[in-house]
Motif scaffolding. Structure first.
Motif, PDB file in Angstrom:
ATOM      1  N   ASN A 674      -0.499 -15.421   8.905  1.00 45.51           N
ATOM      2  CA  ASN A 674       0.617 -15.417   9.852  1.00 45.51           C
ATOM      3  C   ASN A 674       1.809 -14.579   9.396  1.00 45.51           C
ATOM      4  OD1 ASN A 674      -0.665 -17.313  11.691  1.00 45.51           O
ATOM      5  ND2 ASN A 674      -0.263 -18.853  10.099  1.00 45.51           N
ATOM      6  N   SER A 675       1.619 -13.687   8.424  1.00 42.12           N
ATOM      7  CA  SER A 675       2.676 -12.753   8.021  1.00 42.12           C
ATOM      8  C   SER A 675       2.020 -11.399   7.803  1.00 42.12           C
ATOM      9  CB  SER A 675       3.366 -13.231   6.739  1.00 42.12           C
ATOM     10  OG  SER A 675       4.349 -12.290   6.326  1.00 42.12           O
ATOM     11  N   PRO A 676       2.371 -10.391   8.599  1.00 43.95           N
ATOM     12  CA  PRO A 676       1.652  -9.101   8.547  1.00 43.95           C
ATOM     13  C   PRO A 676       1.667  -8.498   7.141  1.00 43.95           C
ATOM     14  CG  PRO A 676       3.129  -9.169  10.438  1.00 43.95           C
ATOM     15  CD  PRO A 676       3.454 -10.381   9.621  1.00 43.95           C
ATOM     16  N   ILE A 677       0.548  -7.858   6.804  1.00 46.96           N
ATOM     17  CA  ILE A 677       0.437  -7.175   5.506  1.00 46.96           C
ATOM     18  C   ILE A 677       1.225  -5.885   5.563  1.00 46.96           C
ATOM     19  CG2 ILE A 677      -1.157  -6.058   3.909  1.00 46.96           C
ATOM     20  CD1 ILE A 677      -3.273  -8.067   4.784  1.00 46.96           C
ATOM     21  N   TYR A 714     -13.894  11.109 -18.332  1.00 50.57           N
ATOM     22  CA  TYR A 714     -14.504  10.232 -19.340  1.00 50.57           C
ATOM     23  C   TYR A 714     -13.855   8.837 -19.351  1.00 50.57           C
ATOM     24  CZ  TYR A 714     -17.088   9.051 -23.572  1.00 50.57           C
ATOM     25  OH  TYR A 714     -17.944   8.474 -24.475  1.00 50.57           O
ATOM     26  N   VAL A 715     -13.748   8.254 -18.163  1.00 47.45           N
ATOM     27  CA  VAL A 715     -13.228   6.894 -18.019  1.00 47.45           C
ATOM     28  C   VAL A 715     -14.203   6.131 -17.148  1.00 47.45           C
ATOM     29  CG1 VAL A 715     -11.356   5.440 -17.178  1.00 47.45           C
ATOM     30  CG2 VAL A 715     -10.835   7.629 -18.273  1.00 47.45           C
ATOM     31  N   ASN A 716     -14.562   4.932 -17.586  1.00 48.36           N
ATOM     32  CA  ASN A 716     -15.442   4.070 -16.805  1.00 48.36           C
ATOM     33  C   ASN A 716     -14.558   3.169 -15.949  1.00 48.36           C
ATOM     34  OD1 ASN A 716     -17.719   2.918 -15.802  1.00 48.36           O
ATOM     35  ND2 ASN A 716     -18.146   1.647 -17.581  1.00 48.36           N
ATOM     36  N   TYR A 717     -14.310   3.592 -14.696  1.00 50.29           N
ATOM     37  CA  TYR A 717     -13.342   2.941 -13.833  1.00 50.29           C
ATOM     38  C   TYR A 717     -13.936   1.710 -13.147  1.00 50.29           C
ATOM     39  CZ  TYR A 717      -9.899   6.747 -14.011  1.00 50.29           C
ATOM     40  OH  TYR A 717      -8.947   7.644 -14.404  1.00 50.29           O
ATOM     41  N   ALA A 718     -13.054   0.715 -12.947  1.00 54.58           N
ATOM     42  CA  ALA A 718     -13.287  -0.369 -11.990  1.00 54.58           C
ATOM     43  C   ALA A 718     -11.959  -0.581 -11.272  1.00 54.58           C
ATOM     44  CB  ALA A 718     -13.743  -1.645 -12.684  1.00 54.58           C
ATOM     45  N   PHE A 719     -12.008  -0.922  -9.969  1.00 56.25           N
ATOM     46  CA  PHE A 719     -10.791  -1.034  -9.166  1.00 56.25           C
ATOM     47  C   PHE A 719     -10.709  -2.419  -8.546  1.00 56.25           C
ATOM     48  CE2 PHE A 719     -12.079   3.412  -9.157  1.00 56.25           C
ATOM     49  CZ  PHE A 719     -10.913   4.046  -9.580  1.00 56.25           C
ATOM     50  N   ARG A 720      -9.469  -2.823  -8.265  1.00 60.76           N
ATOM     51  CA  ARG A 720      -9.239  -4.034  -7.489  1.00 60.76           C
ATOM     52  C   ARG A 720      -8.013  -3.809  -6.608  1.00 60.76           C
ATOM     53  NH1 ARG A 720      -6.991  -8.457 -11.993  1.00 60.76           N
ATOM     54  NH2 ARG A 720      -4.872  -7.594 -12.217  1.00 60.76           N
ATOM     55  N   VAL A 721      -7.914  -4.606  -5.514  1.00 62.76           N
ATOM     56  CA  VAL A 721      -6.863  -4.404  -4.516  1.00 62.76           C
ATOM     57  C   VAL A 721      -6.156  -5.729  -4.287  1.00 62.76           C
ATOM     58  CG1 VAL A 721      -6.354  -3.579  -2.185  1.00 62.76           C
ATOM     59  CG2 VAL A 721      -8.297  -2.621  -3.452  1.00 62.76           C
ATOM     60  N   MET A 722      -4.815  -5.643  -4.097  1.00 61.38           N
ATOM     61  CA  MET A 722      -4.011  -6.813  -3.741  1.00 61.38           C
ATOM     62  C   MET A 722      -3.219  -6.491  -2.489  1.00 61.38           C
ATOM     63  SD  MET A 722      -2.674  -7.955  -7.506  1.00 61.38           S
ATOM     64  CE  MET A 722      -2.525  -6.260  -8.020  1.00 61.38           C
ATOM     65  N   ALA A 723      -3.107  -7.477  -1.586  1.00 64.99           N
ATOM     66  CA  ALA A 723      -2.353  -7.324  -0.350  1.00 64.99           C
ATOM     67  C   ALA A 723      -0.975  -7.954  -0.509  1.00 64.99           C
ATOM     68  CB  ALA A 723      -3.106  -7.971   0.814  1.00 64.99           C
ATOM     69  N   VAL A 724       0.046  -7.365   0.166  1.00 64.11           N
ATOM     70  CA  VAL A 724       1.420  -7.836   0.064  1.00 64.11           C
ATOM     71  C   VAL A 724       1.957  -8.059   1.469  1.00 64.11           C
ATOM     72  CG1 VAL A 724       3.735  -7.336  -0.800  1.00 64.11           C
ATOM     73  CG2 VAL A 724       1.740  -6.541  -2.077  1.00 64.11           C
ATOM     74  N   LEU A 727       5.912 -12.789   2.165  1.00 59.80           N
ATOM     75  CA  LEU A 727       5.947 -13.975   1.323  1.00 59.80           C
ATOM     76  C   LEU A 727       5.500 -13.683  -0.107  1.00 59.80           C
ATOM     77  CD1 LEU A 727       4.532 -16.636   3.803  1.00 59.80           C
ATOM     78  CD2 LEU A 727       6.918 -16.158   3.240  1.00 59.80           C
ATOM     79  N   GLY A 728       4.948 -12.497  -0.342  1.00 58.08           N
ATOM     80  CA  GLY A 728       4.536 -12.192  -1.702  1.00 58.08           C
ATOM     81  C   GLY A 728       3.218 -11.454  -1.758  1.00 58.08           C
ATOM     82  N   ARG A 729       2.629 -11.468  -2.937  1.00 56.89           N
ATOM     83  CA  ARG A 729       1.421 -10.710  -3.242  1.00 56.89           C
ATOM     84  C   ARG A 729       0.222 -11.648  -3.286  1.00 56.89           C
ATOM     85  NH1 ARG A 729       1.377  -7.139  -8.685  1.00 56.89           N
ATOM     86  NH2 ARG A 729       3.157  -6.226  -7.562  1.00 56.89           N
ATOM     87  N   SER A 730      -0.903 -11.175  -2.773  1.00 58.03           N
ATOM     88  CA  SER A 730      -2.126 -11.980  -2.795  1.00 58.03           C
ATOM     89  C   SER A 730      -2.729 -11.977  -4.190  1.00 58.03           C
ATOM     90  CB  SER A 730      -3.146 -11.410  -1.807  1.00 58.03           C
ATOM     91  OG  SER A 730      -3.717 -10.203  -2.323  1.00 58.03           O
ATOM     92  N   LEU A 731      -3.729 -12.817  -4.373  1.00 58.49           N
ATOM     93  CA  LEU A 731      -4.527 -12.744  -5.591  1.00 58.49           C
ATOM     94  C   LEU A 731      -5.323 -11.443  -5.588  1.00 58.49           C
ATOM     95  CD1 LEU A 731      -5.896 -16.404  -5.731  1.00 58.49           C
ATOM     96  CD2 LEU A 731      -4.074 -15.418  -7.142  1.00 58.49           C
ATOM     97  N   PRO A 732      -5.709 -10.932  -6.762  1.00 59.98           N
ATOM     98  CA  PRO A 732      -6.492  -9.696  -6.774  1.00 59.98           C
ATOM     99  C   PRO A 732      -7.864  -9.901  -6.144  1.00 59.98           C
ATOM    100  CG  PRO A 732      -5.600 -10.194  -8.954  1.00 59.98           C
ATOM    101  CD  PRO A 732      -5.400 -11.410  -8.120  1.00 59.98           C
TER     102      PRO A 732
END
Length: 1203
Positions: A674-677, A714-724, A727-732
């Motif tokens: 109920n609060s737009p990202i 030469y980096v072994n990447y992994a990514f994660r996303v958080m929504a804001v 009211l604040g930031r979501s969990l990853p």
């Protein structure tokens, strides 16, 4: 595809052509595996696998077990020596040896004493291929002796003093653990003020009244025997200032009381260690413990520094309120001078501890078992270090090699045995002993000559299943003699792979760091030597990871309603999936209200107990994942308000368009609650270099669900996303799949490059290395280059490993150098680095300052000038000039006496400076030295100078002795600091009358050689004040003052007493008493008739507080008392008393003695006629000598005034 394992090379990239990787193990490291099938027909010399420690302290209450285990084929037999001779265990009924082992058990519990079996034991394990020996095992029985009987006297201290309570525990084995407790077995509190030293003593920097107690008890705990010994209690009493004053009041005068300040503050001094410097020796690898405990008031604080160095950050610890400095795993580099500083508000003191780190032998290269085939060559290397350098000796089958049977294939070269063209008879077990005065190392290494074709010990057709993007390990355990080479093939025809990386281990294992779908297939391991070939096939399957694509969500429900949690899982279809639900990390309640179907958990008729955390756990045979949600149960509400919360985390992350330096990331947003990202935050993890640490990558608007991400090589990447949202930031979100970028040359060079010399003939080049993320590829190294700045030399370069320092030796002293450091890896070089200027090491200056000149400004100040030294002679960075000066001879006392030298340092290139604080009329000597970063240069020739005379200090003492009626004798000590030649003394004095007014001042000159003078023709019973000072040619010094009183004329006092006892005087006093009595009677009669006595009214209106009222009950006068103490009883007059000859008025003597009134002139009456002489007159406090400041009033004069 074919993989052949190569020596030294750890990882290779696959190309389009056939990939061949070769691994060749070091021959000296081969160990015969303990494979049962292999050991059935393979001989092997003995190897010690388990033994008791070298220093073995036993519990005398238990049986002694001395361990010795060994392996070999055929199984070895065991024997023992004790104290260097054969130990026949069959002759001792208490000793048994474990079957199939060399472990001894000595049954002292049944009959025997542990002390009988103390000694040095050594085990030998022997079979047909040789003999291995154990360490020398020193058996000692633990001891816990009792404390020596002693009588401890109680300790009494004044508050503020320092105190050390000795413990001195008995010497046990091993040493006991010391602690202090009271009679109630409660540990005594410790602090910066009170603490226990390393020796067990209890130190008080200063004592307080609350430290007083009778049960300071030192305990010694002996862990081996589980016993605790107790010292006799120590009693400590701390007296406060009030208690001291109570004692003084009972025995001394009121002028000797202590002041209000409870104790004297003082600067710190060390209780331990003693002196200004001490030494400490410690062994490498041990814990270095340095201790400084100081006393003082206020309580000192301890600080630690290392001179010419820094304390190791990760190995330094402070104990005991920073009074103990500990450095763990100490090394030779920790040697040096350590300084502890004790400081409080009144000053500071320091102590220097010179630490030397010695080292028992430690391995550089320990000898390794050697398996050779007939005709091969090999070496055994035994290389150890220590301080002092250890001595290396060799043994063969436990016998010194000098007397062992000769072997033509063996040649000894110091720490190396070289074998050439070995035969089967060359098999033996060799022992290397490295020893110095601090210990020894003993290592067994066998030479086993075998001729064995290759064998692969890994089971055939082993199936390996691995989750995608995780490492895969394919085993190929092998054995053979000569050592086989290992080759790996993929597929029947060896199809080529592109851009995959393989890590190849020395034991034959093939590692695929990031297994992908196309890694699936059959892999063949082939082992070859000159005696044959063996191969084995294994199979690898890559499975999709298990993912929760729809997680359960946080829920708030009303009591009595139904709630459903969804958990949608995606997994590899070839694996069996099980989904389990947990509540608060435990199984779900056994209740029909909880139902689980494929993707949901439903809870019906919710009650308050159902609230908590619900977790969905998805398991396969290879991996598992979980997700949780919280259920909150609330009371029913008519219209529940909408839930506003931070967004749910995004999910279903996917990587596409994978390029060398970029990738596209897409995701599915979670519920916005109920609060737009408003935006999404993307973070990355470097799995290869910094696993578990997430970094910020970028941010995108809340309407966007894809992002193009820039990547590094030469980096072994992994990514994660958080929504804001608002009211604040979501969990990853869950991490994306991993993506390994291609290696490239470094983009940057190391920073903070410096070139500084640590010795006169070197240049130390240091830099801040690149991080793993910045390396851009494997094999990170640095190209270090240098050349002299002012020369025409070419650059000298060297490539070093991933370190942060390189030392250039053999450089000229203090020469400017140009240095640069360039990064490189297996792909190429970084851009050309910047050039930095540095200097080679400094050396001590060569030349002393010249033309040193001294100008004396006054008796305490001199100015020094000198010529600067040539810049080339400084051989370093100019720090300044340092003046050493000292007082060598006193001009007033011709005895030459050297005292401590003083030092003044003047920064920079100054060529003059002032010397303050000199002593007048003194002979000084000085020299000047130039200072650089290395230290001081030679001293200039000594230059002497004299300070002129100054005024003297005050005479050391002045006292008045032998007072008479008209004379006083003065005695004094000369000034402690005459500061010149005394010319004379000046004495000034003046009388002081009874009202403390000063009379005329009399000036008297006294020769300088006098220390005693008598003043005559003084007034009797008179106080005088004296002012006394010395003089030199420079003027008058400080004065000292004193007061004294001449004695009373006894004849005059006697006459006064006689007058006071005449009949007419007694009659007169009786008449006065009668008149007063009649007056009182009349007043009493009038009062009873209701009248008033007018004098009484006047007295009531103008009461004098110094006059005591008359007693109305008996018609007599009330008692007169001194105003100083109205509580004292009236004392009777004493006949013949007078002031003592030592000018001290004693309290025991009556203040009312008529003799004391003999010369009095101050007796007087109040306005109403009452007498206020010695009784009502207020006395003045006297100085410490107790001299009376005024004369006692005469009662005769008082009566004359009355009449």
């Amino acid at each position: 595809m074919q993989l052949k394992i190569m020596p030294k090379k750890k990882c290779l990239s696959a190309g389009r052509a056939l990939l061949i990787l070769i691994l060749c193990q070091m021959l000296s490291a081969l160990e015969v595996p303990l494979d049962p099938k292999l050991l059935e027909d393979l001989v092997q010399p003995p190897t010690i696998t388990q033994q008791s420690p070298k220093d073995y302290i036993i519990d005398p209450r238990e049986n002694i077990v001395i361990q010795c285990e060994a392996k070999g084929k055929p199984p070895p037999s065991f024997s023992w020596t004790r104290n260097g001779t054969h130990f026949d265990i069959d002759k001792d009924p208490l000793v048994t040896m474990k079957t199939g082992s060399g472990t001894l058990t000595i049954n002292i519990m049944s009959d025997g004493k542990a002390e009988t079996y103390e000694g040095v034991y050594q085990c030998t394990a022997r079979n047909e291929r040789g003999a291995a020996i154990s360490n020398n095992i020193v058996i000692r029985s633990s001891r816990s002796p009792l404390w020596t009987k002693e009588k401890l006297e109680p300790m009494t201290l004044r508050s503020g003093q320092s105190l050390v309570l000795p413990c001195r525990p008995p010497m046990g084995l091993p040493p006991p653990i010391i602690f202090w407790m009271d009679n109630s077995f409660q540990r005594l509190p410790q602090s910066e003020r009170v603490s226990q030293g390393l020796n067990g003593d209890l130190y008080f920097s200063n004592v307080l009244p609350e430290d007083a107690r009778e049960d300071y008890i030192c305990y010694a705990r002996f862990n081996h025997t589980q016993t605790i010994q107790q010292k006799q209690p120590i009693s400590v009493k701390v007296t406060s200032v009030d208690e001291l004053n109570d004692t003084i009041a009972a025995n001394l005068s009121d002028t000797e009381f202590y002041g209000a300040k409870p104790h004297r503050e003082r600067p710190p001094t060390f209780l331990t260690p003693e002196g200004n410097a001490s030494r400490k020796e410690e062994l490498r690898g041990n814990v270095l413990s340095l201790e400084c405990i100081a006393e003082g008031l206020p309580t000192p604080i301890i600080y630690w520094i290392k001179e010419d160095g820094t304390l190791p950050i990760n190995r330094t610890f402070y104990r005991n309120f920073k009074k103990t400095l500990q450095i763990i795993q100490v090394t030779e580099a920790d040697s040096g001078n350590y300084q502890c500083i004790a400081k409080n508000t009144l000053g500071a003191i320091h102590h220097t501890i010179s630490v030397t780190v010695k080292a028992a032998p430690y391995w550089i290269i320990a000898p390794q078992n050697l398996v050779l085939s007939p005709g091969e060559d090999g070496t055994l290397i035994c290389r150890a270090n220590g301080n002092p350098k250890p001595r290396i000796s060799w043994l063969s089958n436990g016998v010194p090699i000098e007397i062992a049977p000769d072997d033509p294939s063996r040649k000894i070269d110091g720490d190396t045995i070289i074998f050439s063209n070995v035969q089967e008879r060359s098999s033996s077990v060799y022992q290397c002993n490295a020893s110095n005065e601090y210990g020894y190392l003993l290592a067994n290494a066998f030479v086993n000559v075998l001729a064995e074709p290759p064998r692969i010990l890994t089971s055939a057709n082993t199936l390996y299943q691995v989750i995608a993007d995780r490492p895969a390990f394919l085993d190929c355990a092998f054995f053979g003699s000569p050592l086989p080479s290992i080759e790996w093939f993929k597929g029947a025809k060896g199809s080529a792979l592109r851009e995959d990386i393989y890590i190849l281990h020395e034991n034959g294992t093939l590692e695929i760091p990031v297994a992908q779908k196309d890694s699936t297939g059959t892999y063949t391991c082939v082992a070859r030597n000159k005696l044959g070939m063996a191969k084995n096939e294994v199979h690898l399957e890559i499975k999709d990871p298990t993912r929760i694509i729809k997680q359960p969500e946080y829920a708030v429900v009303q009591r009595g309603s139904t709630v459903s949690f969804e958990c949608k899982v995606k997994h590899d279809h070839t694996l069996i999936l099980t989904v389990t639900w947990l509540k608060d990390h435990s199984e779900l309640p056994s209740d029909g209200r909880f139902t689980v179907d494929k993707d949901h958990l439903v809870v019906a008729d919710v009650n308050d107990d159902d609230g908590g955390t619900y977790t969905c756990v998805a398991n396969t045979t290879l991996d598992n994942v979980s997700a949780s949600a919280v259920l909150s149960v609330v009371a029913p509400t008519p219209t529940p308000a909408p839930i506003y919360d931070v967004p749910n985390p995004p999910f279903d992350l996917e990587l596409t368009d994978q390029l060398d330096r970029s990738v596209q990331l897409s995701w599915t947003p979670g519920d916005d609650n109920n609060s737009p990202i408003t935006k999404f935050i993307i973070e990355y993890e470097d799995v290869m270099h910094e696993a578990g640490l997430w970094h910020h990558q970028t941010e995108v608007p809340g309407t966007q669900t894809t992002a193009q991400l820039k990547l590094s090589p030469y980096v072994n990447y992994a990514f994660r996303v958080m929504a804001v949202n608002s009211l604040g930031r979501s969990l990853p979100s869950e991490a994306s799949e991993q993506y390994l970028t291609k290696a490239a040359e470094p983009d940057k060079n190391p920073t903070a490059v410096e070139g500084l010399g640590s010795e006169p003939d070197n240049l130390v080049i240091t830099w801040k290395p690149l991080s793993g993320f910045e390396s851009n590829g494997p094999g990170l190294q640095y190209k270090v280059s240098w050349r002299q700045k002012d020369g025409d030399d070419e650059w000298t370069s060297v490539v070093v490993a991933n370190v942060s320092k390189y030392i250039v030796s053999g450089t000229p002293t203090f020469v400017p150098y140009l240095v640069k450091v360039q990064a490189l890896n297996d792909v190429g070089f970084a851009p050309e680095p910047a050039v930095v200027m540095g200097h080679s090491g400094e050396d001590l200056p060569m030349v002393a300052p010249g033309n040193v000149r001294v100008s004396v400004v006054n008796s305490t100040l001199a100015e020094v000038h000198w010529d600067p030294v040539p810049l080339k002679s400084i051989r370093g960075h100019l720090q300044g000039y340092r003046i050493y000066y000292w007082k060598a001879q006193s001009s007033s006392n011709r005895n030459r006496r050297h005292i401590e030298k003083k030092i003044l340092t003047f920064q920079g290139s100054k060529t003059h400076g002032m010397l303050p604080g000199l002593e007048p009329f003194s002979h000084y000597t000085l020299n000047v030295r130039v200072v650089n970063g290395k230290g001081e240069g030679p001293a200039s020739p000594d230059r002497a100078f004299h300070t002129p005379e100054g005024v003297p200090s005050a005479p050391s003492s002045l006292k008045i002795v032998n007072p008479t009626l008209d004379s006083l004798t003065l005695e004094w000590d000369p000034p402690s600091h005459p500061n010149g030649i005394l010319t004379e003394y000046t004495l000034k004095y003046q009388p002081i009358n009874s009202t403390h007014e000063l009379g005329p001042l009399i000036d008297l000159k006294i020769p300088a050689n006098k220390t005693r003078w008598t003043l005559k023709n003084l007034n009797f019973s008179t106080r005088y004040k004296f002012y006394f000072y010395a003089q030199t040619a420079a003027g008058s010094g400080s004065q000292i003052t004193e007061e004294a009183v001449t004695t009373v004329d006894e004849a005059m006092a006697s006459r006064q007493v006689d007058i006071a006892t005449q009949g007419w005087f007694i009659g007169l006093m009786c008449a006065v008493a009668l008149l007063i009595l009649i007056l009182l009677i009349v007043c009493f009669i009038r009062r009873n008739k209701g009248g008033k006595y007018p004098v009484k009214e006047k007295e009531d209106a103008h009461a004098d507080p110094e006059i005591q009222p008359m007693k109305e009950d008996d018609g007599t006068f009330g008692e007169y008392r001194s105003l100083e103490s109205d509580a004292e009883d009236h004392k009777p007059l004493k006949k013949g008393s007078r002031t003592p000859s030592d000018r001290t008025v004693k309290k025991e003597d009556s203040d009312d003695s008529l003799v004391d009134y003999g010369e009095g002139v101050n007796g007087q009456f109040n306005e109403d006629g009452s007498f206020i002489g010695q009784y009502s007159g207020k006395k003045e406090k006297e100085p410490a000598e107790g001299n009376e400041s005024s004369e006692a009033p005469s009662p005769v004069n008082a009566m004359n005034s009355f009449v």
